[in-house]
Structures are given as structure tokens and as C-alpha cells.
Design a protein around this motif. Structure first.
Motif, PDB file in Angstrom:
ATOM      1  N   GLU A  91       0.826  -1.216   0.000  1.00 47.98           N
ATOM      2  CA  GLU A  91       0.000   0.000   0.000  1.00 47.98           C
ATOM      3  C   GLU A  91       0.857   1.262   0.000  1.00 47.98           C
ATOM      4  OE1 GLU A  91      -3.563   0.333   2.277  1.00 47.98           O
ATOM      5  OE2 GLU A  91      -3.790  -1.842   2.414  1.00 47.98           O
ATOM      6  N   ILE A  92       1.955   1.236   0.741  1.00 49.25           N
ATOM      7  CA  ILE A  92       2.837   2.405   0.761  1.00 49.25           C
ATOM      8  C   ILE A  92       3.442   2.629  -0.623  1.00 49.25           C
ATOM      9  CG2 ILE A  92       4.986   3.365   1.682  1.00 49.25           C
ATOM     10  CD1 ILE A  92       4.321   1.909   4.345  1.00 49.25           C
ATOM     11  N   VAL A  93       3.936   1.563  -1.263  1.00 41.25           N
ATOM     12  CA  VAL A  93       4.528   1.699  -2.603  1.00 41.25           C
ATOM     13  C   VAL A  93       3.495   2.242  -3.577  1.00 41.25           C
ATOM     14  CG1 VAL A  93       5.503   0.457  -4.583  1.00 41.25           C
ATOM     15  CG2 VAL A  93       6.317  -0.055  -2.273  1.00 41.25           C
ATOM     16  N   GLU A  94       2.288   1.712  -3.549  1.00 44.48           N
ATOM     17  CA  GLU A  94       1.248   2.195  -4.466  1.00 44.48           C
ATOM     18  C   GLU A  94       0.948   3.668  -4.228  1.00 44.48           C
ATOM     19  OE1 GLU A  94      -1.810  -0.732  -3.749  1.00 44.48           O
ATOM     20  OE2 GLU A  94      -1.000  -2.064  -5.298  1.00 44.48           O
ATOM     21  N   GLU A  95       0.941   4.088  -2.979  1.00 47.69           N
ATOM     22  CA  GLU A  95       0.680   5.502  -2.693  1.00 47.69           C
ATOM     23  C   GLU A  95       1.865   6.369  -3.119  1.00 47.69           C
ATOM     24  OE1 GLU A  95      -1.647   8.529  -2.126  1.00 47.69           O
ATOM     25  OE2 GLU A  95      -2.353   6.472  -1.890  1.00 47.69           O
ATOM     26  N   LEU A  96       3.089   5.864  -2.973  1.00 52.04           N
ATOM     27  CA  LEU A  96       4.262   6.608  -3.452  1.00 52.04           C
ATOM     28  C   LEU A  96       4.203   6.763  -4.970  1.00 52.04           C
ATOM     29  CD1 LEU A  96       7.018   4.981  -1.205  1.00 52.04           C
ATOM     30  CD2 LEU A  96       6.124   7.322  -1.034  1.00 52.04           C
ATOM     31  N   GLU A  97       3.767   5.729  -5.667  1.00 49.69           N
ATOM     32  CA  GLU A  97       3.602   5.831  -7.124  1.00 49.69           C
ATOM     33  C   GLU A  97       2.552   6.878  -7.458  1.00 49.69           C
ATOM     34  OE1 GLU A  97       4.740   1.184  -8.177  1.00 49.69           O
ATOM     35  OE2 GLU A  97       2.638   1.798  -8.200  1.00 49.69           O
ATOM     36  N   ASN A  98       1.473   6.946  -6.675  1.00 45.84           N
ATOM     37  CA  ASN A  98       0.451   7.974  -6.897  1.00 45.84           C
ATOM     38  C   ASN A  98       1.030   9.375  -6.695  1.00 45.84           C
ATOM     39  OD1 ASN A  98      -1.600   6.172  -7.527  1.00 45.84           O
ATOM     40  ND2 ASN A  98      -2.276   5.995  -5.405  1.00 45.84           N
ATOM     41  N   CYS A  99       1.924   9.519  -5.727  1.00 52.84           N
ATOM     42  CA  CYS A  99       2.584  10.818  -5.515  1.00 52.84           C
ATOM     43  C   CYS A  99       3.349  11.229  -6.776  1.00 52.84           C
ATOM     44  CB  CYS A  99       3.542  10.754  -4.329  1.00 52.84           C
ATOM     45  SG  CYS A  99       2.744  10.625  -2.723  1.00 52.84           S
ATOM     46  N   LEU A 100       4.024  10.273  -7.390  1.00 52.49           N
ATOM     47  CA  LEU A 100       4.769  10.572  -8.625  1.00 52.49           C
ATOM     48  C   LEU A 100       3.830  10.971  -9.751  1.00 52.49           C
ATOM     49  CD1 LEU A 100       7.484   7.767  -8.602  1.00 52.49           C
ATOM     50  CD2 LEU A 100       7.797  10.208  -8.154  1.00 52.49           C
ATOM     51  N   VAL A 101       2.749  10.230  -9.903  1.00 54.37           N
ATOM     52  CA  VAL A 101       1.784  10.529 -10.968  1.00 54.37           C
ATOM     53  C   VAL A 101       1.257  11.951 -10.823  1.00 54.37           C
ATOM     54  CG1 VAL A 101      -0.546   9.961 -11.771  1.00 54.37           C
ATOM     55  CG2 VAL A 101       1.137   8.143 -11.455  1.00 54.37           C
ATOM     56  N   LYS A 102       0.963  12.351  -9.597  1.00 55.36           N
ATOM     57  CA  LYS A 102       0.445  13.704  -9.355  1.00 55.36           C
ATOM     58  C   LYS A 102       1.470  14.776  -9.703  1.00 55.36           C
ATOM     59  CE  LYS A 102      -2.810  12.126  -5.926  1.00 55.36           C
ATOM     60  NZ  LYS A 102      -3.091  11.973  -4.496  1.00 55.36           N
ATOM     61  N   ARG A 103       2.741  14.389  -9.747  1.00 56.06           N
ATOM     62  CA  ARG A 103       3.817  15.315 -10.136  1.00 56.06           C
ATOM     63  C   ARG A 103       4.203  15.126 -11.614  1.00 56.06           C
ATOM     64  NH1 ARG A 103       7.779  17.210  -5.909  1.00 56.06           N
ATOM     65  NH2 ARG A 103       6.931  16.747  -3.854  1.00 56.06           N
ATOM     66  N   SER A 104       3.412  14.336 -12.348  1.00 61.47           N
ATOM     67  CA  SER A 104       3.658  14.035 -13.767  1.00 61.47           C
ATOM     68  C   SER A 104       5.016  13.366 -13.994  1.00 61.47           C
ATOM     69  CB  SER A 104       3.536  15.297 -14.627  1.00 61.47           C
ATOM     70  OG  SER A 104       2.230  15.821 -14.518  1.00 61.47           O
ATOM     71  N   ILE A 105       5.369  12.467 -13.102  1.00 55.64           N
ATOM     72  CA  ILE A 105       6.571  11.644 -13.232  1.00 55.64           C
ATOM     73  C   ILE A 105       6.099  10.230 -13.544  1.00 55.64           C
ATOM     74  CG2 ILE A 105       8.598  10.727 -12.026  1.00 55.64           C
ATOM     75  CD1 ILE A 105       8.817  13.717 -12.552  1.00 55.64           C
ATOM     76  N   PHE A 106       6.658   9.622 -14.582  1.00 52.96           N
ATOM     77  CA  PHE A 106       6.126   8.361 -15.080  1.00 52.96           C
ATOM     78  C   PHE A 106       7.061   7.165 -14.938  1.00 52.96           C
ATOM     79  CE2 PHE A 106       4.362  11.894 -17.634  1.00 52.96           C
ATOM     80  CZ  PHE A 106       3.122  11.907 -17.031  1.00 52.96           C
ATOM     81  N   THR A 107       8.186   7.348 -14.264  1.00 53.76           N
ATOM     82  CA  THR A 107       9.100   6.241 -13.999  1.00 53.76           C
ATOM     83  C   THR A 107       9.451   6.247 -12.524  1.00 53.76           C
ATOM     84  OG1 THR A 107      10.044   6.396 -16.221  1.00 53.76           O
ATOM     85  CG2 THR A 107      11.324   5.188 -14.582  1.00 53.76           C
ATOM     86  N   ALA A 108       9.251   5.094 -11.884  1.00 51.87           N
ATOM     87  CA  ALA A 108       9.647   4.911 -10.493  1.00 51.87           C
ATOM     88  C   ALA A 108      10.857   3.986 -10.477  1.00 51.87           C
ATOM     89  CB  ALA A 108       8.507   4.300  -9.686  1.00 51.87           C
TER      90      ALA A 108
END
Length: 182
Positions: A91-108
Motif C-alpha cells: 500500500e505504501i509503494v502504491e501511494e508513493l507511485e500515486n505521488c509521482l503521478v500527481k507530479r507528472s513523473i512516469f518512472t519509479a
């Protein structure tokens, strides 16, 4: 058991305690030159989203994502042993990925150690694949470098925003029409 994940300051007492536990854990497995431990100052910068997971108001996990040029790096993911196996890290990883998406970053991207088999397995289940070292990292036989393209999450997030906008416009239009009919 409900899990609440929220953005926090990494300097909170309960967060610092988990960071210290993580440091001890990693230092027990790897030499100092193979530990890439961001400081509290680094984790407090504006390009970092730091999250904590809570269950029944007890902290049960942490993680951060540091936004760099064209990718985000997951850092400091840790769930204490007594809370493992409950899906908290996922759940933490998925939420961190959502943080990136909101910043328009597409690679984790991330770096983990070769002895952290559960973490590697989790990342693979979440769609991460091994890659070459990146950023300031040097080749290290004790490191595993992974990445995931999260463009699909951006498309999904963007379509949800569009649906919300259309729904709100429809509601606003219907309200305006209802008022004119009154």
C-alpha cells in the motif's frame, strides 16, 4: 484492520524511530559503502514525499519518494517485523507511485539490497523489473536496481479527474437548470 497512509514530516518522533530501526537493519546486512541512507535533511526537501502508514493510530510503516530529473526514486521503505505480511508495504509503494503521478513523473526507480528477498519479490509482484544502476549510484554487487513505468497510472488518474470534472459540471448545469425552472 484499516490502514491509513498520510504524508508526514520525516522528523516526527515515531518516524525517526522507524528510520533508526531501518538503518540498524540495513547496517546488519551490508557494509556502509553499500548503504544509501538519505538523511533527515535530504528527506525533508520539497522534492520528497514522505509517507507513514498507521493502523489503530500506531505507525506501522514508512516510505518516501524523491523526485529527480525525469523519475522518482523510492527510498526508506520500511515496515517493522511485527507488521509484515499484512500488505502495508504494498500500500505504501502504491501511494508513493500515486505521488509521482500527481507530479507528472512516469518512472519509479529504486535500489535495494540483494539479501532483501521479500522486498525484491514484492517489487516484482508490483511490476518492477531489474535495471542498470541509475543516478549517482555506482555498480555494486550488493545492490539490486529496479524500475517501473507508471504511465498507466497517470492515464487512469487523469481519466478519473476528467470524470469528476464532467460530473461536477453536469451537477452545476443541472442545478442552474433547476433554478431557472423554479
Amino acid at each position: 484492520m484499516g490502514i491509513l497512509i498520510k504524508q508526514v514530516e520525516p522528523t516526527l518522533v515515531e518516524v525517526v524511530e522507524l528510520i533508526h530501526q531501518l538503518d540498524e537493519y540495513q547496517e546488519s546486512m551490508y557494509p556502509s559503502e553499500s548503504n544509501h541512507l538519505d538523511s533527515l535533511d535530504e528527506l525533508s526537501k520539497p522534492n520528497v514525499d514522505f509517507l507513514a502508514a498507521y493502523t489503530d493510530s500506531e505507525i506501522c510503516g514508512i516510505g518516501a519518494v524523491k523526485v529527480l530529473s525525469d523519475y522518482g526514486e523510492i527510498k526508506r521503505l520500511y515496515v517493522p517485523e511485527k507488521h509484515r505480511g499484512k500488505g502495508i508495504a504494498k500500500e505504501i509503494v502504491e501511494e508513493l507511485e500515486n505521488c509521482l503521478v500527481k507530479r507528472s513523473i512516469f518512472t519509479a526507480r529504486l535500489e535495494t539490497g540483494i539479501h532483501q528477498h521479500e522486498a525484491i519479490d514484492l517489487y516484482k509482484k508490483l511490476g518492477y523489473s531489474e535495471t542498470a544502476q541509475f543516478g549517482d549510484y555506482t555498480k555494486d554487487p550488493l545492490s539490486v536496481f529496479m524500475e517501473k513505468n507508471i504511465t498507466r497510472l497517470f492515464i487512469l488518474w487523469n481519466s478519473q479527474l476528467t470524470e469528476q470534472f464532467i460530473a461536477s459540471e453536469f451537477t452545476s448545469s443541472a442545478t442552474a437548470c433547476d433554478l431557472s425552472l423554479g
